[in-house]
Structure formats: C-alpha cells, structure tokens
Design a protein around this motif. Structure first.
Motif, short mmCIF file in Angstrom:
data_model
loop_
_atom_site.label_atom_id
_atom_site.label_comp_id
_atom_site.label_asym_id
_atom_site.label_seq_id
_atom_site.Cartn_x
_atom_site.Cartn_y
_atom_site.Cartn_z
N ARG A 257 0.78 -1.14 -0.11
CA ARG A 257 0.07 0.04 0.01
C ARG A 257 1.00 1.26 0.02
O ARG A 257 0.66 2.26 -0.78
CB ARG A 257 -1.02 -0.01 1.34
N GLY A 258 2.01 1.36 0.73
CA GLY A 258 3.03 2.43 0.70
C GLY A 258 3.51 2.53 -0.45
O GLY A 258 3.63 3.69 -0.86
N TYR A 260 2.56 1.80 -3.30
CA TYR A 260 1.42 2.22 -4.50
C TYR A 260 1.23 3.68 -4.08
O TYR A 260 1.21 4.55 -5.36
CB TYR A 260 0.03 1.53 -4.23
N GLU A 261 1.14 4.19 -2.81
CA GLU A 261 1.12 5.69 -2.70
C GLU A 261 2.33 6.57 -3.20
O GLU A 261 2.01 7.54 -3.63
CB GLU A 261 0.75 5.84 -1.20
N ASN A 265 2.43 8.99 -6.38
CA ASN A 265 2.20 10.50 -5.61
C ASN A 265 1.15 10.52 -4.96
O ASN A 265 0.51 11.85 -4.77
CB ASN A 265 2.55 11.39 -6.79
N HIS A 266 0.53 9.44 -4.14
CA HIS A 266 -0.76 9.76 -3.33
C HIS A 266 -0.23 10.06 -1.91
O HIS A 266 -1.05 10.64 -1.16
CB HIS A 266 -1.71 8.76 -3.28
N GLY A 267 0.95 9.98 -1.58
CA GLY A 267 1.46 10.08 -0.16
C GLY A 267 2.94 9.62 0.16
O GLY A 267 3.56 8.94 -0.77
N GLY A 269 3.19 7.00 2.17
CA GLY A 269 3.29 5.36 2.52
C GLY A 269 3.23 5.22 4.04
O GLY A 269 3.23 6.01 4.76
N TYR A 270 3.68 4.01 4.31
CA TYR A 270 3.75 3.56 5.61
C TYR A 270 4.88 2.76 6.07
O TYR A 270 4.92 1.91 6.88
CB TYR A 270 2.40 2.30 5.98
N SER A 445 -9.76 6.33 4.67
CA SER A 445 -8.54 6.76 5.42
C SER A 445 -8.22 5.96 6.67
O SER A 445 -7.12 5.89 6.98
CB SER A 445 -8.52 8.31 5.66
#
Length: 802
Positions: A257-258, A260-261, A265-267, A269-270, A445
C-alpha cells in the motif's frame, strides 16, 4: 531455424542447479551422483515422504573419510555408551535445517537394521543414535554409521575436543543482524519522513524521500522479516494457518500500500510503520530467545542434583557432591547406586544395569580393568572405580529424561493454549477483514490503519509465553532448594494432585541417631560381627549403613555372590559361610517371634542357616516430619506404606488424616497395588519414597519423588529428586506449584484484557500500526515479567533461608 531457450534444471533432491541433464531417474534430475544415490536410498526404504514434507529439502552429500573411527581408542572418546552389542553416540550435524531433516534422521532405523533408534534435538542440531555395532550380526560400525549419515547429506561434525558441547551454544548472529538492519533502516525512514510528520509540503523532496524509503524498506521486509515468510510458507504447505500469518499479512499490506502511494504520488506511504513494526517484533523475539537460552543454560549446567557419591581418599570414605568429582578420583559404588561418570573398574565384581541408557534391563558382567560408562547401576556387591572423565550433569539429566521412563500425561494448560491458538488466528482474520470492509465504505482513510492494527495487536503468541517462563523459572528455583524435577510438566501435575503417600524407612525416618544393638541367644564373635559388617557394607539401604557402623574397621571382607532382595534383605558368602540379613521370613527363622516384641526397625541375622538374633534400630524420625505430615493433611489425604512391623502404628496414627491410612509389612508389589487402588478411586497420587523398595509405586503414581540422603540411589521411574533434609519444606513446594498455575491463569486474563482494550482502539482506526507494533512486544515482555518476577519473588518469600 527454431530458437531454443535453456531452462535451468533444478536437482530433485537438494534444489541446486544441475550442470546438465544426464543424471536422472525417469523425470527426476539430479545435480550429482551423490544426490541421486540419496534419492535411491530413500526410495528403496520407502522414505520419499521426506520430499513431501519439504520440497528440495535435501543437502548435497559431501565426500568424507571416517577411517579414524575404526580406532577403538578414538571411538571410545566420542561414544556416550558402549557394551558388547549396543553403542550410543550424539552427533552434531550442522546441516539440520527443516522438518524434513527431522523426519529422515528419526527414521534412520529404516535405512539400516543395525540402527535401533535416533532422536533429534532440532535447536542444538544434534541427533542421538543407538545402534548395534556388531557387524557380524547385521549391525553397523561407528564408521559405517557416520558414512551413512554423510551419504544422505547429513555429515556429522566430529572432533576430539567435545565439539557437541561446544556447538550447544546458541547462535544469535542472524537474528541480531536482522534486528540491526531493521533498526538502521527504520531510523532513517523516520528521518526522511520528518517533513511529513511536521506537515511540510515540498514536492521537490517528497518524491525523492518516498523512493528512498522504498529502497530502505525492501531489505527490512524481505530479509529482516524473512523468518515470518518461512514460517507461514511451511505452515501453509501443511494446510495450517499459524499465528505468524496475520503478522505477515499486515506487513505485506502496509508495504505494498505504501509503495502504491509513493509511486502514484498519493502520499508518503507507511514505511515508517512497517519497518518499525518489524524492528519491535524482532526485539520481542530476541528477548524471548535470550530468556529461553537462559533457562536452558540453568537447566543443563547449573542445576544442582541433591546427590552425592562416596569418594575414597587414602582409603577413607567421604561423601561428596557428584559435581565435585574430578578425573582421577577414586569412588565407591554400592548395590543400587548409579555410576556418575565414565570410570575404570579396579576392585569388586561389577554387574551393571544399563537400562538408564538403553531402556533394556539386561545385566552386564564386567571384569577388573574394564571401562564403565556413566549411567549404569550396580547390581551386586560394592565396587571401586577410578573416574576417567569429569561428571556431566547435563548427561545425567538426558538419561533421566530417557523416553523409556516418561509418563504419558498431557498438560491441560498446553491443550488450552493450543486450542486457543488454533481458532484465535481465524477469529482475528475474520475481524480484520470485516472491519476493513466497514471502513472502506465509511472512511477509507482509516481502513488500512484499522486492518493492520487488528492483525498486529491481537497476536495470540503471548499465550505460549507464560507456561514455559513461569514453570521454567519454577524448575530453576526449586532446584536451588535441592528439589530437582524432571521437567516443567511435573510442576503442573504436582499442583493438581490430592493424595500423598509416604514410605517409612529412609523417607520419614533417618539412619542418624542411636546405633543399632544386637539381641540374640549369645553375643556375636569378632569374626561373625565382621561378616555382618562386610555384608552390610555392600548395601545402600539406611538400616544396612547403620549396621555397618557397629564396627570401626575400615577394611572389609570380600563378600561373594552378594544379592539384595527389595523389601526382604541381603545375603552373601565369605569362604563358604552364607550370611543373611533382613526380615524374619527372609532368613528362614523359626525363632523370629521370640525376639520381635519392641518398637524399632529390625534386621534379623542368620549365618549358615542358623538364626542368631536381630539388630534393633530405634526409629529416629526426621526433624519436623510430624509437623510436615500434619500440615499436608490439612489439604491432602495422607497415607503411610511401610515394609516394617506395626509397632510404630499407635505412635504414627495421629500424624495422618485417618487411622486406616497406615499400612505395614507391605512388599514392593503391595505398595504398587495400593497406588493402583487409589487411582481407581479417582485419586491423583504423589508417592514419596527412597527409591529402593518402591520403584514400581514411584513409577505408577502421577508424581514419584525419590528422597535421598547421601547416595546415588534415585530411580529413573521418579519425577523428582528431593534432598532428605528439605523434606520438611515439601508443603511449601506444593504451595509454590499451585501458585505457578494461578500465575499462569492470571497472565492469560491479563493478555485477554490487553487484547480487548487494544482491539477497541484498533477497530476504530485510531491506533497506528507502529504503536501496535510497540505494544505487542511490550505485552510479551510484560507477560514474561509477570511469569518470571512473580515466580522469583514468591520463591524468595516461601524459601527464606533459616
């Protein structure tokens, strides 16, 4: 022309790449003739299940030479035991790595009929093999055994420097490397994530830091967390979902998921959460492993056997702890006593029972100059030996824990833990996916946070911590109190018992006190007294040892044909004179009743079938034993079984819970039958005896405890060995065992409360995965702390030094 592509062909046995395809059997290809040979051996012996347990699990066999094992002197230094036909050896095999290895090595008997049994210690990478070394009778030599192991890819590592013991030391290098890497990468990822933490939006560095975080996270996920991949992969191949599955699922979900983000360019990540999670999980694993190693070290090397052996110094006998024996010491072993170290026989007739080692009670006659292995029990007269190797208490523990003498008892707490662990994982997965689905539609979220936090925080592995740590520490602390138990399960079983049966002579009585006096038709002559003393010298029975003290002579006559009949007496010859000492029936006395009218333990005497009288040994009870038995009677049913006469019955009746609970003149068989009768009534019995005349009763009882003064006369049938001077502390030991179970139950309740509180926040999506990752090892550490510190402090309060 049609283009062809070379596809790497992997070896069916070991999984290595084959240089070509010329070595094969049907459609199975092999990298070398060695792997092909191993497969043929396994196939011929119907052991190809080896490949079903673990694909490509084999090891490439190494060409090695073991010619030196044909040298008897070298072989003797490496063997644990050897007699005329049977040998026993412990190999260190560094290539043991998976469950397939375990399967194959414990089925060695199917590869050669000369191999009787083999047992693997997976953690120490050792295999103990018992084999018939008589090649002429379809046996296998020591060298052939080593070559057979080598031929199937498990070459033993051997040297003359006791490599087995050296390799028992735990190796934490890989775990520490994984932990260090995870800590380094997690710290740097958090550093790169500071702009995100502070709310600083800088598109110039945001993408760069995001990709750097991916690069740093990859080795953490796929190397530091590799043990979770291996664990889940192996369990899934067997159709099992283990407790590592939800943890690995959480790690992979957060990582991808991280990724992907960051890529889209969505964030940010984790990656800080996932690497922090792995770092703290590894801290918990390291802490658990170090604590296990500590308990194992205490068990193997620092546990104190409350046993002693008779050492000879310039002809003078002295009683010393077995741990004090050194190479070159002279020791004396009586009938029924255990040989504590490999020794050389230099005096006496040795008839050795090696059932401790082999599981088979076959006596072996040894001659002067013969090598005697540790673990044998002398059956017959006194023998004297010279110690050739230092005592290994870990080896004595290994013999004591021989599978032959284990009782089939299942721990209720372990069954509960396994049952909870089995269904808990499926419950957690169901809850995690349900909550994730809910938040997907309500507030996406929070979905990943809630999903990951649930999988991490609700880990059932804590259930498996309390039992070994609480009881492991209990085992260690009881050992310091000179109460040595076979394993941790004994503590649980002991806590659930409701009936205690005592033997009398040598258990609640002691040989210390007034000397025995002889009463007969006439006084004994000097020669007759010497005959009696010399006969008694060969026995470790308390009455015999007291009779021996009537003479101050340090030299004894050489008694021939010594024989001790449990519960009856001893006999032997000297220059044709037959001497018997024991019960009236044993010495065939028709005059016994004339001399049987007072309160004392009695040993009747006949020489050359002429009844001469008896030795009276006034009963001398152990300090505080009356108080101890009455104390136990408040919570337990107490019984007494004795082979003596009934003269002490009136005196002892007030000590026990009922007058009907005292039985006298019991043979060893009658003691066993009485234990069986109690168990048929639903009683859970603790039998406390000296191990001489009640071995059967000790074995039959749920818990058998051998009380010992200063001899190696404990029995493999016993579950515990108790120093006689600490018998008065037995009520405290029982109280301590009950406290241990209460502490384990409390830790279960604590763990359940922790999971409930944590899940309350996790399902709301308000608990960060990294916080959950910190809380999870903290929970484990807390539970270990409760189990360990609780047992230590309770032990200190119960066992204060007098």
């Amino acid at each position: 022309m049609i283009a062809t592509t070379d596809i790497a062909q992997l070896c069916f046995h070991c999984g290595n790449e084959c240089p070509d395809d010329h070595i094969h059997i049907e459609e199975k290809f092999f990298c070398c003739d060695g792997c092909k040979t191993v497969y043929e051996i396994l196939d011929q012996n119907n052991l190809c299940n080896y490949y079903e347990i673990e694909k490509k699990a084999g090891n490439t066999p190494q060409i090695s030479r073991f010619d030196f094992l044909d040298n008897p002197e070298i072989a003797k230094t490496l063997l644990d035991f050897q007699n005329e036909s049977i040998s026993k050896v412990t190999f260190y095999i560094p290539t043991i790595h998976c469950s397939s290895c375990l399967y194959l090595l414990e089925n060695l008997f199917r590869l050669h009929e000369g191999i009787e049994r083999s047992q693997v210690d997976f953690l120490k990478k050792q295999v103990a093999v018992t084999f018939n070394h008589n090649v002429a009778q379809h046996g296998i030599s020591f060298r052939q055994l080593a070559e057979l192991l080598s031929s199937v890819g498990y070459e033993p590592l051997m040297s003359l420097n006791d490599v087995v013991k050296e390799k028992q030391k735990p190796n934490d290098r890989k775990l520490l490397t994984q932990l260090g890497l995870a800590g380094f990468c997690a710290g740097n990822i958090m550093l790169f994530s500071f702009p995100e933490y502070l709310g600083l939006q800088d598109d110039t560095y945001k993408l760069l830091f995001g990709y750097l975080n991916i690069v740093l996270a990859i080795p953490v996920v796929f190397y530091s967390a590799s043990s979770y991949f291996e664990s889940v992969y192996k369990s899934l191949r067997k159709g099992i979902v283990n407790i590592d599955f939800p943890i690995l699922l959480s790690i992979l979900v957060a990582f991808f998921r991280g990724t992907y983000e960051v890529v889209f360019n969505h964030g940010a990540g984790y990656f800080d959460s996932v690497t922090g999670l792995i770092f703290f999980l590894l801290i918990g694993k390291w802490f658990q492993q170090k604590t296990y190693h500590f308990l194992s070290f205490e068990r193997d090397y620092k546990s104190y056997f409350p046993l002693a052996v008779t050492r000879l110094v310039m002809g003078v006998q002295e009683s010393v702890s077995v741990s004090a024996l050194k190479k070159g010491d002279k020791i004396l072993i009586r009938n029924g006593e255990l040989i504590p170290a490999d020794s050389l026989l230099y005096k006496g007739e040795a008839r050795i029972d090696y059932s401790f080692v082999t599981g088979e009670a076959a006596l072996e006659n040894k001659e002067l100059g013969d090598f005697l292995f540790a673990g044998g029990r002398q059956v017959g007269g006194t023998i004297e030996m010279e110690v050739l190797k230092d005592v290994s208490q870990s080896y004595l523990t290994q013999l004591w824990n021989n599978d032959t003498f284990q009782k089939e008892q299942q721990s209720r707490i372990k069954v509960f833990s396994n049952l909870v662990g089995k269904y808990f994982t499926f419950g957690v997965l169901t809850l995690a996916f349900s909550v994730a689905t809910y938040w997907y539609f309500q507030d996406s979220s929070k979905m990943l946070n809630a999903f990951s936090a649930i999988l991490i925080i609700a880990c059932p592995c804590t259930l498996s911590l309390s039992y070994p740590f609480a009881l492991g520490n209990g085992l260690r602390i009881l050992g310091k109190q000179h109460f040595y138990l076979k394993n941790v399960d004994v503590i649980e079983t002991m806590a659930n018992c409701d009936t205690i049966v005592f033997d009398k002579t040598g258990t609640i009585t002691t040989s210390e006190g007034a000397k025995p006096h002889f009463q007969g038709k006439r006084p004994l002559s000097v020669f007759e007294e010497m005959l009696v003393v010399s006969l008694a010298h060969n026995s470790s029975h308390p009455i015999s040892q007291k009779i021996k003290e009537i003479s101050h002579e340090k030299q004894f006559l050489a008694i021939e044909g010594f024989k001790e009949t449990p519960g009856k007496g001893i006999e032997g010859k000297y220059h044709g004179h037959l001497v018997k000492l024991g019960s009236g029936n044993f010495v065939n006395s028709s005059l016994e009743k004339e001399f049987n009218s007072f309160s004392a333990s009695v040993a009747h005497l006949s020489i050359d079938d002429e009844y001469l009288g008896y030795f009276a040994l006034p009963n001398h009870y152990r300090a505080d034993i009356e108080k101890t038995i009455k104390n136990l009677g408040e919570n337990y049913e107490t019984y007494l079984l004795s082979g003596d006469n009934q003269h002490e019955k009136t005196h002892l009746e007030s000590w026990f819970t009922s007058k009907e609970h005292l039985r006298f003149e019991c043979s060893p068989h009658e003691k066993l039958s009485f234990i069986l009768k109690l168990q048929a009534q639903g009683k859970k019995v603790i039998m406390i005896g000296d191990g001489l005349n009640d071995a059967g009763a000790l074995k039959q009882a749920e818990i058998g405890i051998a009380v010992t003064d200063d001899t190696l006369n404990f029995t493999p049938m016993s579950d515990g060995i108790l120093s006689a001077e600490h018998l008065k502390d037995f009520p405290a030991f029982l109280k301590y065992s009950r406290f241990a179970l209460k502490l384990i139950r409390f830790s279960y309740i604590f763990s359940l409360m922790y999971n409930c509180v944590g899940l309350t926040f996790a399902v709301q999506g308000t608990l960060s995965p990294i916080v959950a990752a910190i809380l999870m090892p903290l929970n484990s550490i807390t539970l270990v702390g409760i189990a360990s510190i609780g047992m230590v402090f309770k032990g200190k309060s119960l066992f204060k030094e007098k």
